[in-house]
Design a protein around this motif. Structure first.
Motif, mmCIF file in Angstrom:
data_model
loop_
_atom_site.group_PDB
_atom_site.id
_atom_site.type_symbol
_atom_site.label_atom_id
_atom_site.label_comp_id
_atom_site.label_asym_id
_atom_site.label_seq_id
_atom_site.Cartn_x
_atom_site.Cartn_y
_atom_site.Cartn_z
ATOM 1 N N HIS A 26 62.638 91.313 -23.498
ATOM 2 C CA HIS A 26 63.829 92.021 -23.958
ATOM 3 C C HIS A 26 63.411 93.218 -24.792
ATOM 4 O O HIS A 26 62.282 93.282 -25.295
ATOM 5 C CB HIS A 26 64.731 91.086 -24.773
ATOM 6 N N ALA A 27 64.318 94.151 -24.946
ATOM 7 C CA ALA A 27 64.036 95.376 -25.691
ATOM 8 C C ALA A 27 63.535 95.041 -27.091
ATOM 9 O O ALA A 27 64.130 94.237 -27.801
ATOM 10 C CB ALA A 27 65.293 96.232 -25.786
ATOM 11 N N THR A 28 62.440 95.659 -27.452
ATOM 12 C CA THR A 28 61.846 95.470 -28.770
ATOM 13 C C THR A 28 61.404 96.836 -29.260
ATOM 14 O O THR A 28 60.613 97.502 -28.604
ATOM 15 C CB THR A 28 60.633 94.522 -28.699
ATOM 16 N N GLY A 29 61.957 97.258 -30.381
ATOM 17 C CA GLY A 29 61.603 98.569 -30.926
ATOM 18 C C GLY A 29 60.898 98.430 -32.256
ATOM 19 O O GLY A 29 61.245 97.569 -33.066
ATOM 20 N N PHE A 30 59.880 99.258 -32.470
ATOM 21 C CA PHE A 30 59.124 99.238 -33.709
ATOM 22 C C PHE A 30 59.034 100.642 -34.260
ATOM 23 O O PHE A 30 58.836 101.599 -33.509
ATOM 24 C CB PHE A 30 57.690 98.738 -33.485
ATOM 25 N N ILE A 31 59.131 100.761 -35.567
ATOM 26 C CA ILE A 31 58.819 102.008 -36.254
ATOM 27 C C ILE A 31 57.667 101.672 -37.179
ATOM 28 O O ILE A 31 57.761 100.754 -38.001
ATOM 29 C CB ILE A 31 60.019 102.553 -37.044
ATOM 30 N N LEU A 32 56.565 102.382 -37.018
ATOM 31 C CA LEU A 32 55.373 102.109 -37.799
ATOM 32 C C LEU A 32 55.251 103.078 -38.957
ATOM 33 O O LEU A 32 55.447 104.283 -38.792
ATOM 34 C CB LEU A 32 54.126 102.210 -36.917
ATOM 35 N N ALA A 33 54.887 102.554 -40.110
ATOM 36 C CA ALA A 33 54.608 103.370 -41.291
ATOM 37 C C ALA A 33 53.159 103.843 -41.194
ATOM 38 O O ALA A 33 52.383 103.330 -40.385
ATOM 39 C CB ALA A 33 54.830 102.535 -42.546
ATOM 40 N N TYR A 43 64.759 93.531 -32.408
ATOM 41 C CA TYR A 43 64.672 92.737 -31.188
ATOM 42 C C TYR A 43 66.086 92.612 -30.632
ATOM 43 O O TYR A 43 66.984 92.175 -31.333
ATOM 44 C CB TYR A 43 64.110 91.345 -31.496
ATOM 45 N N SER A 44 66.272 93.000 -29.386
ATOM 46 C CA SER A 44 67.610 93.001 -28.810
ATOM 47 C C SER A 44 67.625 92.255 -27.486
ATOM 48 O O SER A 44 66.793 92.506 -26.617
ATOM 49 C CB SER A 44 68.077 94.441 -28.586
ATOM 50 N N THR A 45 68.584 91.355 -27.340
ATOM 51 C CA THR A 45 68.724 90.629 -26.078
ATOM 52 C C THR A 45 69.898 91.154 -25.259
ATOM 53 O O THR A 45 70.292 90.540 -24.284
ATOM 54 C CB THR A 45 68.918 89.118 -26.327
ATOM 55 N N GLY A 46 70.420 92.287 -25.660
ATOM 56 C CA GLY A 46 71.523 92.891 -24.930
ATOM 57 C C GLY A 46 71.574 94.379 -25.206
ATOM 58 O O GLY A 46 70.688 94.937 -25.844
ATOM 59 N N PRO A 47 72.614 95.052 -24.734
ATOM 60 C CA PRO A 47 72.699 96.499 -24.891
ATOM 61 C C PRO A 47 73.077 96.954 -26.301
ATOM 62 O O PRO A 47 73.038 98.135 -26.599
ATOM 63 C CB PRO A 47 73.787 96.896 -23.895
ATOM 64 N N ILE A 48 73.406 96.020 -27.186
ATOM 65 C CA ILE A 48 73.794 96.362 -28.555
ATOM 66 C C ILE A 48 72.663 95.943 -29.492
ATOM 67 O O ILE A 48 71.997 94.939 -29.274
ATOM 68 C CB ILE A 48 75.101 95.647 -28.945
ATOM 69 N N GLY A 49 72.471 96.712 -30.558
ATOM 70 C CA GLY A 49 71.499 96.326 -31.563
ATOM 71 C C GLY A 49 70.130 96.927 -31.379
ATOM 72 O O GLY A 49 69.136 96.344 -31.792
ATOM 73 N N ARG A 50 70.049 98.075 -30.763
ATOM 74 C CA ARG A 50 68.767 98.735 -30.577
ATOM 75 C C ARG A 50 68.611 99.852 -31.595
ATOM 76 O O ARG A 50 69.582 100.346 -32.148
ATOM 77 C CB ARG A 50 68.659 99.283 -29.165
ATOM 78 N N ILE A 51 67.384 100.252 -31.864
ATOM 79 C CA ILE A 51 67.128 101.330 -32.815
ATOM 80 C C ILE A 51 67.577 102.643 -32.185
ATOM 81 O O ILE A 51 67.134 103.007 -31.102
ATOM 82 C CB ILE A 51 65.641 101.403 -33.190
ATOM 83 N N THR A 52 68.470 103.339 -32.879
ATOM 84 C CA THR A 52 68.959 104.629 -32.383
ATOM 85 C C THR A 52 68.173 105.758 -33.037
ATOM 86 O O THR A 52 67.420 105.540 -33.988
ATOM 87 C CB THR A 52 70.453 104.804 -32.714
ATOM 88 N N ALA A 53 68.383 106.960 -32.549
ATOM 89 C CA ALA A 53 67.694 108.127 -33.111
ATOM 90 C C ALA A 53 68.046 108.317 -34.584
ATOM 91 O O ALA A 53 67.165 108.566 -35.410
ATOM 92 C CB ALA A 53 68.043 109.371 -32.305
#
Length: 67
Positions: A26-33, A43-53
């Motif tokens: 499933h979609a997994t987004g990371f922002i690294l310092a 961590y998102s299992t659907g179309p909602i809850g993803r990291i936006t710009a």
């Protein structure tokens, strides 16, 4: 975006969620310092809850101010 990746290997490296029934990541987004520390993970299992710009910009500003 990944294609033909081994879901178990990607999950082991990143902590991405595998849906066992379909064997997919499933979609997994990371922002690294700086230094590679995870500043934000989503961590998102659907179309909602993803990291936006805009979320990314806000998190980057926060990380920069915290230094």
């Amino acid at each position: 975006m990944l294609h033909s990746a081994d879901p178990a290997a990607v999950s082991a490296l990143t902590g991405a969620f595998i849906e066992p029934e379909r064997g997919i990541l499933h979609a997994t987004g990371f922002i690294l310092a700086p230094g590679g520390k995870v500043a934000q993970a989503c961590y998102s299992t659907g179309p909602i809850g993803r990291i936006t710009a805009i979320d990314t910009l806000r998190i980057l500003r926060f990380v920069q101010r915290s230094r």
